[in-house]
Design a protein around this motif. Structure first.
Motif, PDB file in Angstrom:
ATOM      1  N   LEU A  60      44.872  16.500  76.565  1.00 52.89           N
ATOM      2  CA  LEU A  60      43.558  16.114  76.024  1.00 52.89           C
ATOM      3  C   LEU A  60      42.768  15.302  77.052  1.00 52.89           C
ATOM      4  O   LEU A  60      41.571  15.524  77.239  1.00 52.89           O
ATOM      5  N   SER A  61      43.454  14.395  77.741  1.00 52.20           N
ATOM      6  CA  SER A  61      42.796  13.614  78.794  1.00 52.20           C
ATOM      7  C   SER A  61      42.334  14.514  79.929  1.00 52.20           C
ATOM      8  O   SER A  61      41.258  14.310  80.498  1.00 52.20           O
ATOM      9  N   GLY A  62      43.143  15.523  80.253  1.00 56.24           N
ATOM     10  CA  GLY A  62      42.771  16.476  81.296  1.00 56.24           C
ATOM     11  C   GLY A  62      41.510  17.248  80.947  1.00 56.24           C
ATOM     12  O   GLY A  62      40.653  17.483  81.807  1.00 56.24           O
ATOM     13  N   VAL A  63      41.376  17.620  79.685  1.00 58.35           N
ATOM     14  CA  VAL A  63      40.172  18.325  79.238  1.00 58.35           C
ATOM     15  C   VAL A  63      38.947  17.416  79.384  1.00 58.35           C
ATOM     16  O   VAL A  63      37.902  17.833  79.905  1.00 58.35           O
ATOM     17  N   ILE A  64      39.071  16.164  78.956  1.00 62.62           N
ATOM     18  CA  ILE A  64      37.948  15.226  79.043  1.00 62.62           C
ATOM     19  C   ILE A  64      37.576  14.968  80.504  1.00 62.62           C
ATOM     20  O   ILE A  64      36.398  14.969  80.869  1.00 62.62           O
ATOM     21  N   PHE A  65      38.596  14.766  81.363  1.00 64.55           N
ATOM     22  CA  PHE A  65      38.293  14.531  82.776  1.00 64.55           C
ATOM     23  C   PHE A  65      37.719  15.775  83.447  1.00 64.55           C
ATOM     24  O   PHE A  65      36.941  15.660  84.393  1.00 64.55           O
ATOM     25  N   THR A  66      38.069  16.951  82.966  1.00 68.15           N
ATOM     26  CA  THR A  66      37.466  18.170  83.496  1.00 68.15           C
ATOM     27  C   THR A  66      35.979  18.207  83.158  1.00 68.15           C
ATOM     28  O   THR A  66      35.142  18.536  84.008  1.00 68.15           O
ATOM     29  N   PHE A  67      35.627  17.845  81.912  1.00 72.16           N
ATOM     30  CA  PHE A  67      34.209  17.765  81.539  1.00 72.16           C
ATOM     31  C   PHE A  67      33.480  16.730  82.381  1.00 72.16           C
ATOM     32  O   PHE A  67      32.343  16.950  82.810  1.00 72.16           O
ATOM     33  N   LEU A  68      34.126  15.574  82.619  1.00 76.28           N
ATOM     34  CA  LEU A  68      33.517  14.548  83.463  1.00 76.28           C
ATOM     35  C   LEU A  68      33.312  15.077  84.874  1.00 76.28           C
ATOM     36  O   LEU A  68      32.247  14.901  85.466  1.00 76.28           O
ATOM     37  N   SER A  69      34.313  15.742  85.404  1.00 74.31           N
ATOM     38  CA  SER A  69      34.227  16.285  86.758  1.00 74.31           C
ATOM     39  C   SER A  69      33.072  17.281  86.878  1.00 74.31           C
ATOM     40  O   SER A  69      32.292  17.224  87.837  1.00 74.31           O
ATOM     41  N   LEU A  70      32.961  18.170  85.920  1.00 70.92           N
ATOM     42  CA  LEU A  70      31.868  19.148  85.945  1.00 70.92           C
ATOM     43  C   LEU A  70      30.509  18.463  85.850  1.00 70.92           C
ATOM     44  O   LEU A  70      29.568  18.837  86.558  1.00 70.92           O
ATOM     45  N   ALA A  71      30.416  17.446  84.989  1.00 70.16           N
ATOM     46  CA  ALA A  71      29.149  16.712  84.858  1.00 70.16           C
ATOM     47  C   ALA A  71      28.812  15.977  86.153  1.00 70.16           C
ATOM     48  O   ALA A  71      27.648  15.942  86.569  1.00 70.16           O
ATOM     49  N   LYS A  72      29.821  15.385  86.802  1.00 75.58           N
ATOM     50  CA  LYS A  72      29.576  14.642  88.041  1.00 75.58           C
ATOM     51  C   LYS A  72      29.108  15.569  89.155  1.00 75.58           C
ATOM     52  O   LYS A  72      28.207  15.215  89.911  1.00 75.58           O
ATOM     53  N   TRP A  73      29.717  16.734  89.280  1.00 75.65           N
ATOM     54  CA  TRP A  73      29.347  17.645  90.376  1.00 75.65           C
ATOM     55  C   TRP A  73      27.957  18.233  90.182  1.00 75.65           C
ATOM     56  O   TRP A  73      27.318  18.655  91.140  1.00 75.65           O
ATOM     57  N   ARG A  74      27.459  18.278  88.940  1.00 77.83           N
ATOM     58  CA  ARG A  74      26.128  18.841  88.688  1.00 77.83           C
ATOM     59  C   ARG A  74      24.997  17.863  88.950  1.00 77.83           C
ATOM     60  O   ARG A  74      23.853  18.268  89.099  1.00 77.83           O
TER      61      ARG A  74
END
Length: 183
Positions: free
Chosen positions: A154-168
């Protein structure tokens, strides 16, 4: 911190530090998936061991701690020094008897990063990261690996969303106003 109305001039080192910070967040998301799958016993075919997953999480924490942009000196100190404590534990714990403690200090780093990022960006579940990572260390200690695996995924999913938001977003969002940093 993100301030869309203000854009400071970024030099090459600023841009590199922001890119490395974002890379560290992406790498940590990947390591959480590896750890979670490892604890759920679904990794034998890939050959990625638990130790390799922890090392990937550790490398990502070093990358983020070395390149974090936080105005407050105290918050920056806590985030960075939890990574350095994990480095001491990795070096001192040659037989990997206290790997769960090393992971705990890495999780302190990324809980701080998640809380820092939650003040700037509305990523769903970001404020729950400490509530997932802290109990997972206790669950690992008590060898309840399946539940810890679920929390880590679950933490991995949230950090993946954060990562995608940061790169955009634009690079200057991570730096904010340079004059506001406590040195």
């Amino acid at each position: 911190m993100a301030n869309p109305e203000y854009q400071d001039t970024l030099d090459v080192l600023d841009k590199l530090s922001v890119c490395f910070y974002r890379l560290g967040i992406s790498l940590f998301a990947f390591s959480l998936f590896l750890l979670g799958l490892n604890f759920l016993h679904r990794m034998p075919q890939t050959g990625v061991s638990l130790h390799s997953s922890i090392v990937i999480a550790f490398i990502s924490s070093i990358i983020c701690a070395a390149n974090i942009h936080v105005y407050s000196k105290v918050i920056r100190f806590v985030i960075q020094w939890s990574t350095w404590v994990s480095a001491i534990l990795i070096v001192a714990d040659y037989h990997w008897q206290f790997w769960w403690l090393t992971l705990g200090f890495i999780f302190v780093t990324f809980s701080g990063i998640a809380l820092k990022e939650s003040f700037c960006f509305r990523v769903i579940g970001l404020k729950t990261i400490p509530l997932f990572l802290a109990p997972s260390v206790l669950l690992i200690f008590f060898q309840w690996f399946e539940i810890a695996g679920i929390l880590l995924l679950l933490s991995g999913v949230i950090f993946t969303f954060l990562s995608l938001a940061k790169w955009r977003m634009p690079l200057h969002f991570d730096i904010g106003i340079k004059n506001n940093y406590e040195i």
